[in-house]
Design an enzyme around this catalytic site. Structure first.
Site, PDB file in Angstrom:
ATOM      1  N   HIS A  30      38.766  36.229  35.400  1.00 43.36           N
ATOM      2  CA  HIS A  30      37.691  35.608  36.015  1.00 43.36           C
ATOM      3  C   HIS A  30      37.415  34.635  34.780  1.00 43.36           C
ATOM      4  CE1 HIS A  30      34.440  33.432  37.568  1.00 43.36           C
ATOM      5  NE2 HIS A  30      33.830  34.176  37.463  1.00 43.36           N
TER       6      HIS A  30
ATOM      7  N   PHE B  16      27.954  33.678  40.670  1.00 41.25           N
ATOM      8  CA  PHE B  16      26.735  33.570  40.354  1.00 41.25           C
ATOM      9  C   PHE B  16      26.156  34.575  42.224  1.00 41.25           C
ATOM     10  CE2 PHE B  16      25.632  29.484  37.565  1.00 41.25           C
ATOM     11  CZ  PHE B  16      25.734  30.624  36.373  1.00 41.25           C
TER      12      PHE B  16
ATOM     13  N   GLU C  85      33.369  42.587  32.630  1.00 48.83           N
ATOM     14  CA  GLU C  85      34.725  42.201  33.248  1.00 48.83           C
ATOM     15  C   GLU C  85      35.845  43.430  33.187  1.00 48.83           C
ATOM     16  OE1 GLU C  85      38.241  39.247  35.091  1.00 48.83           O
ATOM     17  OE2 GLU C  85      36.515  38.847  33.865  1.00 48.83           O
TER      18      GLU C  85
ATOM     19  N   LYS D 275      40.883  30.205  32.306  1.00 48.86           N
ATOM     20  CA  LYS D 275      39.438  28.604  31.826  1.00 48.86           C
ATOM     21  C   LYS D 275      39.004  28.652  30.550  1.00 48.86           C
ATOM     22  CE  LYS D 275      36.744  30.775  35.712  1.00 48.86           C
ATOM     23  NZ  LYS D 275      37.195  31.676  36.276  1.00 48.86           N
TER      24      LYS D 275
ATOM     25  N   CYS E 236      31.341  31.129  42.769  1.00 49.86           N
ATOM     26  CA  CYS E 236      32.427  30.960  41.782  1.00 49.86           C
ATOM     27  C   CYS E 236      33.576  32.098  41.731  1.00 49.86           C
ATOM     28  CB  CYS E 236      32.185  31.460  39.797  1.00 49.86           C
ATOM     29  SG  CYS E 236      30.598  30.207  39.327  1.00 49.86           S
TER      30      CYS E 236
ATOM     31  N   HIS F  79      35.687  26.333  34.129  1.00 47.92           N
ATOM     32  CA  HIS F  79      35.173  26.596  34.967  1.00 47.92           C
ATOM     33  C   HIS F  79      35.131  25.407  36.198  1.00 47.92           C
ATOM     34  CE1 HIS F  79      33.905  29.560  37.802  1.00 47.92           C
ATOM     35  NE2 HIS F  79      32.793  30.395  36.966  1.00 47.92           N
TER      36      HIS F  79
END
Length: 420
Positions: free
Chosen positions: A307, A403, A318, A339, A165, A344
């Site tokens: 994110h 990831f 985060e 998002k 990502c 995503h």
């Protein structure tokens, strides 16, 4: 060493909110969700039956039938958004004086999953002789970048990052470093992913990474970054393209900068395939690295494009990292998660969200985090819930955490002129 300033001179997106930056941005700032029931296949056997599909995208509007037949949908999105960018921002390849200093840098997390499924079915149903000779070429995601290079005669060093990502943000960071250090003059930085496929969705369900079945009847409510009711991310597809170049090259060719990239940081958790490292030290260091690269203090950041996936662990991590880096100032910074509306888009996310960050700067409008109805006590910062706000934004921090613990942060600044 001759250090160059790096500017953005063109950008376009294809997302579940529409085709092209204008329609996507209008929907984003107005809090419109692009999440709907899956139409690409019958999802009745799946727990999660919703996704962010680019339903308005028609490959035939951009590409010839042979290309469409030969290549994966990811390729279609990748090349189409580049053609759209070149057209809308009046990019002429003939004006590139040295094609060996013109690069294509691509990004994708999943590559070509629909092609993989088709190849397996060909082999199982009809045997080895019926497998397409183009299969191995189509499975190599970097072929998409090669096609763009061929179209625009970009002969500079080519890279294709498949780094989960964070791939898109890292691709922008790589291009930034190459231009800054005078290796190249200009780059097309492109991210695309199209993973709304039965096998991919099944894997994500079994992993527990995506939203659960309770949102199938209200898909627009499913993506809930920082909300107490969040249950995972919503898979989506999309693409984005940014034209990056040295300020000198842009001005010499009569192109006006839209924004400037001034900092980049990247780290790795070295911890787990999917979960963030609990101390968030790698994320903290990544943000600090970007600030140091930009030569600015934390208080210079006016907005954070998060994110913000909507997973239980990521949103808390985060938030924790932002508070650690910014201290009390963290509570004063507007933060939002794109998002919540587009889902995503995997490796394309960092590029798409960087483009939206630049629009935030240009239009002095911070898009909202929709569906933030029940704030998680552990996520207690100002995430601009539900409605956009008007605010002058000069400097933006863009976060991406993927990831494998792959972290990347980019710092963007309003274009204010200055010397080459």
């Amino acid at each position: 060493m001759n250090v160059k300033r790096v500017v953005v001179t063109g950008m376009e997106v294809i997302t579940p909110l529409g085709i092209g930056l204008k329609s996507c941005w209008d929907n984003l700032k107005n809090g419109v969700s692009g999440i709907k029931k899956i139409s690409f296949f019958d999802p009745k056997n799946h727990k999660c039956q919703i996704a962010g599909e680019c339903r308005d995208f028609k490959a035939e509007d951009f590409l010839d039938p042979k290309f469409i037949r030969r290549y994966d949908r990811m390729f279609h999105l990748f090349v189409s958004v580049t053609l759209l960018t070149a057209e809308n921002w009046n990019f002429k390849k003939d004006l590139v004086k040295n094609p060996f200093r013109f690069s294509v840098i691509g990004a994708s997390a999943l590559g070509a999953p629909s092609t993989f499924e088709e190849i397996i079915l060909q082999y199982l149903n009809f045997g080895p002789k019926k497998v397409s000779p183009m299969a191995v070429i189509n499975l190599s995601a970097n072929t998409a970048a090669g096609e763009v290079a061929r179209i625009f005669n970009a002969k500079g060093p080519q890279y294709f990052l498949q780094e989960a990502c964070s791939a898109g943000t890292k691709a922008l960071g790589l291009a930034y470093e190459l231009i800054k250090n005078d290796v190249i003059d200009i780059a097309f930085v492109i991210g695309a992913d199209s993973g709304i496929r039965p096998a991919v969705m099944a894997s994500l369900e079994n992993l527990g990474a995506i939203v659960d079945a309770k949102w199938n009847e209200t898909p627009e409510k499913a993506s809930r970054p920082f909300d107490k009711l969040r249950s995972g991310f919503v898979p989506a597809e999309g693409s984005g393209c940014v034209i990056l170049e040295s300020l000198e090259n842009a001005l010499n060719n009569g192109r006006t900068p839209l924004a400037e990239i001034i900092g980049f940081g990247a780290t790795c958790d070295a911890y787990h395939p999917t979960a963030p490292e609990p101390s968030t030290q790698s994320i903290i260091e990544c943000i600090k690295m970007a600030l140091k690269s930009a030569k600015i203090k934390p208080e210079a950041i006016d907005y954070i494009n998060a994110h913000g996936t909507g997973t239980l662990l990521n949103d808390v991590a985060e938030t924790k990292a932002i508070k650690e880096v910014f201290g009390e100032y963290a509570y004063k910074i507007p933060i939002s998660a794109n998002k919540s509306m587009i889902g995503h888009t995997w490796g394309a996310a960092g590029i798409i969200e960087t483009i939206f960050s630049i629009k935030t700067i240009l239009e002095e409008t911070i898009p909202p985090t929709i569906n933030l109805e029940y704030p998680d006590p552990e996520c207690d910062l100002y995430y601009v819930p539900q409605k956009a706000i008007k605010k002058k934004v000069k400097t933006v921090l863009k976060n991406s955490f993927g990831f494998g613990g792959i972290n990347a942060c980019l710092i963007l600044k309003a274009w204010e002129g200055g010397e080459k």
